[in-house]
Motif scaffolding. Sequence first.
Motif, mmCIF file in Angstrom:
data_model
loop_
_atom_site.group_PDB
_atom_site.id
_atom_site.type_symbol
_atom_site.label_atom_id
_atom_site.label_comp_id
_atom_site.label_asym_id
_atom_site.label_seq_id
_atom_site.Cartn_x
_atom_site.Cartn_y
_atom_site.Cartn_z
ATOM 1 N N VAL A 180 -7.161 -0.783 2.749
ATOM 2 C CA VAL A 180 -6.186 -0.051 1.942
ATOM 3 C C VAL A 180 -6.492 1.436 1.886
ATOM 4 N N SER A 194 -3.188 4.379 4.492
ATOM 5 C CA SER A 194 -1.800 3.967 4.303
ATOM 6 C C SER A 194 -0.995 4.228 5.575
ATOM 7 N N ASN A 240 0.848 -1.194 0.000
ATOM 8 C CA ASN A 240 0.000 0.000 0.000
ATOM 9 C C ASN A 240 0.882 1.244 0.000
#
Length: 234
Positions: free
Chosen positions: A216, A219, A44
């Motif tokens: 996701v 981050s 990510n």
Amino acid sequence: MTSTPLHRYHRLMCGRFTQAYTWAEVERFLSVIGPARNLRPRYNIAPTTQIDVLRTGDAGRELVPMRWGLVPSWWKRPLKELPATFNARAETVAEKPMFRSAFSARRCIIPASGFYEWTGAPGAKTPHYFSAPDGRPLAFAGLWERWRDPETQEPVDSATIIVGPANAWMSAYHYRMPVTLDWSDAGAWLAGERPGDLLCSPPEDALQEWVVSPRVNRSGVGDDDPRLIERSLP
């Protein structure tokens, strides 16, 4: 590292991607020089963090870490005042002052295992993951620059991913997409005389897609967790 708000990057393709490959894959597809080393998988990656970049060095191709977000050599102000430069538009990259020098002389490839895009209404975005159907690394067309911090005089190498119009398949998810090179064109991109000829959308069968967890969306937390790219259950 602080978390990155989803709304800040999801509209500007490509704003999140993954780098999770072995050194054997690097040697096979990138033809790099130097001894084998352990590569940290990341699932990510957000702008302004460090990424792996393939460039041509004095002795040949090398894989080196760089800041994601290009800083032109002439930039004199603090980095926090730099506009978003993690993407460069294929249509204008040869003319824009921010990128034209790098396009002429410092082209690179950003290897990627895949990338993310979001669909849906604000506040209810669905994250999708895109990768090559055969699992091989993708080769994003990129540019790199070397900037010197005016306060510390420390050199900073940085890079950007070039994006262009989406092909018909990708347009269902976003109107832009990374310029993804065929590995056979790597040499022409890095050192060829007509790089603009390679700034085109990939074939429609070049990618596969599936929905992933909304984890996701944030981050900087668990970015080394491979479960981030697992298919999300309906």
